[in-house]
Design an enzyme around this catalytic site. Structure first.
Site, PDB file in Angstrom:
ATOM      1  N   ALA A 286      44.444  24.366  24.036  1.00  0.00           N
ATOM      2  CA  ALA A 286      44.222  25.701  24.592  1.00  0.00           C
ATOM      3  C   ALA A 286      45.564  26.364  24.916  1.00  0.00           C
ATOM      4  O   ALA A 286      45.781  27.526  24.579  1.00  0.00           O
ATOM      5  CB  ALA A 286      43.353  25.604  25.838  1.00  0.00           C
ATOM      6  N   ASP A 287      46.466  25.591  25.527  1.00  0.00           N
ATOM      7  CA  ASP A 287      47.794  26.130  25.858  1.00  0.00           C
ATOM      8  C   ASP A 287      48.497  26.602  24.596  1.00  0.00           C
ATOM      9  O   ASP A 287      49.050  27.697  24.537  1.00  0.00           O
ATOM     10  CB  ASP A 287      48.666  25.049  26.529  1.00  0.00           C
ATOM     11  CG  ASP A 287      48.230  24.795  27.964  1.00  0.00           C
ATOM     12  OD1 ASP A 287      47.381  25.572  28.470  1.00  0.00           O
ATOM     13  OD2 ASP A 287      48.714  23.819  28.560  1.00  0.00           O
TER      14      ASP A 287
ATOM     15  N   SER B  53      41.336  20.069  24.022  1.00  0.00           N
ATOM     16  CA  SER B  53      42.119  19.625  25.177  1.00  0.00           C
ATOM     17  C   SER B  53      42.866  20.812  25.782  1.00  0.00           C
ATOM     18  O   SER B  53      42.962  21.878  25.176  1.00  0.00           O
ATOM     19  CB  SER B  53      43.132  18.571  24.740  1.00  0.00           C
ATOM     20  OG  SER B  53      44.132  19.194  23.952  1.00  0.00           O
ATOM     21  N   LYS B  54      43.421  20.564  26.952  1.00  0.00           N
ATOM     22  CA  LYS B  54      44.199  21.614  27.606  1.00  0.00           C
ATOM     23  C   LYS B  54      45.401  21.965  26.737  1.00  0.00           C
ATOM     24  O   LYS B  54      45.787  23.123  26.631  1.00  0.00           O
ATOM     25  CB  LYS B  54      44.651  21.141  28.994  1.00  0.00           C
ATOM     26  CG  LYS B  54      45.538  22.162  29.681  1.00  0.00           C
ATOM     27  CD  LYS B  54      45.737  21.878  31.138  1.00  0.00           C
ATOM     28  CE  LYS B  54      46.513  22.980  31.822  1.00  0.00           C
ATOM     29  NZ  LYS B  54      47.848  23.191  31.270  1.00  0.00           N
ATOM     30  N   ARG B  55      45.952  20.947  26.110  1.00  0.00           N
ATOM     31  CA  ARG B  55      47.117  21.194  25.246  1.00  0.00           C
ATOM     32  C   ARG B  55      46.796  22.143  24.098  1.00  0.00           C
ATOM     33  O   ARG B  55      47.553  23.051  23.789  1.00  0.00           O
ATOM     34  CB  ARG B  55      47.660  19.870  24.715  1.00  0.00           C
ATOM     35  CG  ARG B  55      49.077  19.654  25.229  1.00  0.00           C
ATOM     36  CD  ARG B  55      49.764  18.457  24.667  1.00  0.00           C
ATOM     37  NE  ARG B  55      50.029  18.532  23.243  1.00  0.00           N
ATOM     38  CZ  ARG B  55      50.071  17.463  22.462  1.00  0.00           C
ATOM     39  NH1 ARG B  55      49.827  16.279  22.951  1.00  0.00           N
ATOM     40  NH2 ARG B  55      50.354  17.593  21.185  1.00  0.00           N
TER      41      ARG B  55
END
Ligand code: GLU
Length: 510
Positions: A269-270, A265-267
């Protein structure tokens, strides 16, 4: 006759393109190019509530940067235009009407509250699924339960309605996925999904099937998350009489978190500090800026090579593939069923490789941009020289700035550990003498700097190998780096002499 290969990438403009979407586009593209086929870009914007301005342009820009070219579709045109679904409303309405007339679809007038009540009722009765389906539809307000007069009246009164597919009660639905093999689903598991919404827009399920048929798509290559909807799509093809022209399906494996547990998810990756989008994305809703692969210093060649191997394998241990080589080697049969673990280190490894293959001229351009961000300028010739000696040692062009500040600044500090080990009387002897010899040189470059050093060493009777690291420390402040004589050439004679003198004055022999 073999069917012409026509594939489509069909994103919804609901935000930035996820890196998984780039992989989907890439696999479509590779098949199209290999088979001499056509790559289509279709924009699936029928969900007006999720429309994000700028997303379509972002998708087009990202594909362009990645080197995935479009033959037909939004931004290009083609024989099946328009390719934006919101501009094809009438087409879908026509097929929805056909399904109604055939008795394969029906009007439904249920309100949100009525639907919620139905779900509650089913839950209370202990039903496993709370779906609008062959059984529950008969208790709802639709054209199957209401009389023709009632239906007409509701329509005349402008009561909102949707069109739902009348999914058969007992039917085995099969589809042969090119990656997963036979998928068999019993129709009792499938709900009467909405085909046309009350705003007159089709849902994805109808628009997707109609467009894939009309645009003569041969292969539907898309993410695994669409596999559960595929049997429903098969039913729509069948009811519209298109069963024999149905495209082949290939559902791609998920991209997994680096740890392998669950979808990336983007989370994630962040949190792990790597991009999830191909290019910078300014979220118009939150105002948040998400950094892209491009702006993080990844080369498109590296990203493409990395993504190609996330879910596909060439059947041998070759890892480096140019786009042309991928086009040659790609096959749908070699796409893995299992999810692909996203290993950002691998992407960096590819970047290192492709960065080394770039010319100094090209790298220098990128480097000058990085310098500019740090309010630093330099001559192009100097930037090219810096790149020529730094490119073997960096993953991103920006590393040349981080690891090469000494190209611009006289060291303020010296690595203490190296100083303790290497700054000795021998070093001081050579380094005190060296500037005098350098002053006398007429031409100053790496070659003369080296020859002068050897001379100086010979004069004081100390082997140059013994003092090299101390010399590096004096010139750069650190114990390791690229070719030292080239560094001297780049910073110039005066600056070299100045740094040597400063080191002599600053560092003391312990
Ligand atoms: N619009 C869908 C998406 O954004 C496309 C799915 C498909 O390729 O059929 O994922």
């Amino acid at each position: 006759m073999k069917k012409e290969v026509r594939v489509r990438f069909a994103p919804s403009p609901t935000g930035a393109l996820h890196i998984g979407g780039v992989r989907t586009a890439l696999y479509n593209y590779l098949l199209a190019r290999q088979q001499g086929g056509t790559m289509i870009l279709r924009i699936e914007d029928t969900d007006q509530t999720r429309f994000v301005p700028g997303a379509e342009a972002y998708i087009i820009e990202s594909l362009k940067w990645a080197g995935i070219t479009i033959d037909e579709g939004v931004g290009v045109g083609g024989p099946h235009a328009p390719y934006r679904q919101s501009e094809r409303k009438e087409i879908y309405a026509k097929y929805a009407k056909q399904l109604i007339e055939q008795g394969d679809a029906y009007y439904a007038f249920d309100t949100e509250e009525e639907l919620e009540q139905m779900r509650e009722r089913l839950k209370a009765a202990g039903a496993e699924q709370q779906q609008y389906n062959s059984i529950t539809r008969m208790q709802m307000r639709n054209s199957l339960t209401l009389s023709a007069e009632e239906v007409n009246k509701l329509m005349q009164d402008g009561v909102p309605y949707v069109i739902r597919l009348k999914v058969p009660r007992k039917e085995e639905i099969r589809l042969n996925d090119l990656i997963r093999g036979w998928v068999m689903v019993h129709s009792s598991q499938i709900d009467d999904k909405v085909l046309m919404k009350s705003d007159g827009m089709p849902t994805y399920h109808l628009a997707n099937v109609v467009d894939d048929y009309l645009m003569k798509i041969s292969h539907v290559i898309r993410g695994e998350e669409w596999l559960p909807s595929a049997p429903f799509h098969v039913l729509v093809y069948k009811f519209l009489g298109w069963e024999n022209e149905m495209p082949q399906f290939a559902h791609l494996p998920l991209l997994l978190k680096p740890t392998g547990d669950g979808k990336l998810s983007k989370r994630d990756a962040d949190q792990m500090g790597f991009p999830i989008f191909p290019m910078n994305w300014n979220d118009p809703k939150t105002g948040e800026l998400a950094k892209g692969y491009k702006e993080s210093g990844y080369l498109p060649e590296a990203l493409i090579n990395f993504l190609a191997l996330l879910g596909w394998n060439p059947g041998n241990d070759q890892e480096l593939f140019s786009m042309d080589e991928l086009i040659q080697a790609f096959s749908l049969e070699r796409i893995n069923k299992a999810g692909a673990r996203f290993d950002i280190q691998k992407a960096q490894w590819f970047n290192q490789h492709y960065l080394r293959q770039q010319s100094n001229e090209v790298l220098a351009k990128a480097y000058l941009e990085v310098l500019l961000q740090h309010k630093q300028t330099c001559e192009v010739a100097k930037a090219e020289k810096i790149m020529s000696i730094m490119k073997e040692r960096i993953t991103f062009v920006k590393d040349a700035w981080e690891n090469g500040k000494f190209f611009f600044f006289t060291p303020e500090q010296y690595d203490v550990a190296i100083a303790a080990k290497k700054w000795n009387t021998d070093a001081v002897k050579v380094i005190s003498e060296y500037p005098k010899e350098l002053t006398a040189t007429e031409v100053f470059d790496a070659t003369t700097a080296k020859a002068t050093l050897e001379n100086t060493c010979a004069q004081v009777g100390i082997g140059s190998g013994k003092i090299m690291q101390a010399l590096r420390l004096a010139l750069t402040g650190v114990g390791a780096g690229p070719d030292l004589m080239m560094i001297m050439e780049i910073i110039g004679k005066e600056e070299s002499i100045l740094r040597l003198q400063k080191a002599i004055a600053t560092l003391t022999v312990s």
